[in-house]
Design an enzyme around this catalytic site. Sequence first.
Site, PDB file in Angstrom:
ATOM      1  N   GLY A 130      32.222 175.881 -92.017  1.00 21.39           N
ATOM      2  CA  GLY A 130      31.667 176.776 -93.040  1.00 21.39           C
ATOM      3  C   GLY A 130      31.733 178.240 -92.632  1.00 21.39           C
ATOM      4  CG  HIS A 190      33.121 164.490 -84.547  1.00 18.35           C
ATOM      5  ND1 HIS A 190      31.925 163.977 -85.012  1.00 18.35           N
ATOM      6  CD2 HIS A 190      33.287 165.687 -85.150  1.00 18.35           C
ATOM      7  CE1 HIS A 190      31.405 164.843 -85.879  1.00 18.35           C
ATOM      8  NE2 HIS A 190      32.212 165.894 -85.981  1.00 18.35           N
ATOM      9  CE  LYS A 242      15.713 140.505 -72.068  1.00 18.13           C
ATOM     10  NZ  LYS A 242      15.618 139.143 -71.573  1.00 18.13           N
ATOM     11  CG  ASP A 244      35.091 167.182 -92.290  1.00 17.38           C
ATOM     12  OD1 ASP A 244      34.380 166.916 -91.305  1.00 17.38           O
ATOM     13  OD2 ASP A 244      34.628 167.590 -93.363  1.00 17.38           O
ATOM     14  CD  GLU A 245      32.719 165.067 -89.000  1.00 21.67           C
ATOM     15  OE1 GLU A 245      33.526 166.010 -88.798  1.00 21.67           O
ATOM     16  OE2 GLU A 245      31.581 165.222 -89.463  1.00 21.67           O
TER      17      GLU A 245
HETATM   18  C1  1AE Z   1      28.597 168.646 -84.383  1.00 25.71           C
HETATM   19  C2  1AE Z   1      29.858 168.467 -85.196  1.00 25.71           C
HETATM   20  C3  1AE Z   1      30.147 169.610 -86.118  1.00 25.71           C
HETATM   21  C4  1AE Z   1      31.228 169.294 -87.102  1.00 25.71           C
HETATM   22  O1  1AE Z   1      32.004 168.390 -86.930  1.00 25.71           O
HETATM   23  C5  1AE Z   1      31.365 170.082 -88.295  1.00 25.71           C
HETATM   24  O2  1AE Z   1      32.174 169.609 -89.228  1.00 25.71           O
HETATM   25  C6  1AE Z   1      30.745 171.301 -88.481  1.00 25.71           C
HETATM   26  O3  1AE Z   1      30.956 171.998 -89.604  1.00 25.71           O
HETATM   27  P1  1AE Z   1      30.263 173.392 -89.898  1.00 25.71           P
HETATM   28  O4  1AE Z   1      30.774 174.372 -88.902  1.00 25.71           O
HETATM   29  O5  1AE Z   1      28.790 173.178 -89.757  1.00 25.71           O
HETATM   30  O6  1AE Z   1      30.663 173.725 -91.283  1.00 25.71           O
END
Ligand code: 1AE
Length: 408
Positions: free
Chosen positions: A358, A262, A96, A173-174
């Site tokens: 990326g 993650h 709370k 990818d998450e």
């Molecule tokens: C903080 C988590 C970063 C992540 O999961 C992710 O997919 C990063 O991708 P890029 O490296 O920014 O393309």
Amino acid sequence: MRNWTANYCVATYRLHDDKADFTKKAQGIAVGLTVGSWTELPQAQKSEMEKHLGQVVSVDVHEVPGEERYADIRIAYPDLNFSHDIPALLVTVFGKLSMDGRIKLLDLEVSDRFREGFAGPKFGLDGVRSLLGVHDRPLLMSIFKSVIGHDMPELRKQFLQQALGGVDLIKDDEILFENPLTPLEQRVRTCMEAAAEAEQQTGQKLLYAVNLTGPTYKLKQQAVKAIEAGANALLFNVLAYGFDVLHELAQDPDISVPIAAHPATAGALYPSTYYGIAAPLLLGKLMRLAGADLVLFPSPYGSVVMSKEENMGIKEALLQPDDRLKRSFPVPSAGIHPGLVPWIIRDFGTDTIVNAGGGVHGHPGGAAAGGMAFRQAIDAVLRGESLTDATAHHPELAAAVQLWGAKE
Ligand code: 1AE
């Protein structure tokens, strides 16, 4: 000074208020979150309830003209009051209270008795290094990108290219969940086959952290299926499920692979000055206690930015020596490219994982060249060579630096 942590858990809060009596407020928290009321209790009941009563450890008031007024308040909670699991601890110290004014939970020191129920990471930093046979440099992880809507042959192609670049780990990818195009077990088999193919060329071992998803009651079953199909690591969106779910997975003997945590949804909790849970506690101390082998978090340099101070707090929480808990790997992430490697190693040393999506896939020469550029950057920094100098003999790194620049 009294050693509280024998049987109390101590919470540190920062409370912003222009005019509050902070000492009174601290007393109110200590009593309100434990026995409820104190002064009204008859003496006989007081002696009975004393062992349950919260204690104010300290109140440090910051009052400087022209600056915001706040106090750092430490309260000790008897661990007799709650079961020894992270949900009970969090509800006691910040249930709370988290909604009651401009108050942020900065830290938790858990009692020795509370810690007995936590073995921490099963592998930890050194265990992950041993699985890979790499002990002398930062590890490199790449992230699958554009996975939704792609079928298995496309995913295999992406995996192979990343692996050929010399990365140590590849993570899903998450946002890749169970889906008909790339179902979990088939995805694991296909990617592990591609890992074996790449190993023939690179001679390098590789961990594939497959995203563990689905309803909580099916997670163990999913994890076992993935491991039986050959998965050698798991990715887990800890905060969406809760720390206790991570704890349960990490301590389960059938989950025989490292778990990468993650930070998805963490931004709802840590960034405010006034509210939430501080990043070093949320993504550092609690992740390690609950059993994360690797912890991802936004770095200070990339596309999603966390402050350097918060990053260093997480690093310390994951790496500081602890007799009972293995160290967890810090993984500063988001918008990382090869030109940032000098800063990552400057701030994190070699016990870190350089992680990019990326920055690998966006390389002009493709994902394999992207991985190579990262490895070249890491090796250059460890040799003490500037990235600019290293570009002269590494065309992949040269292309990356031309595109993204270099931070020396
Ligand atoms: C903080 C988590 C970063 C992540 O999961 C992710 O997919 C990063 O991708 P890029 O490296 O920014 O393309």
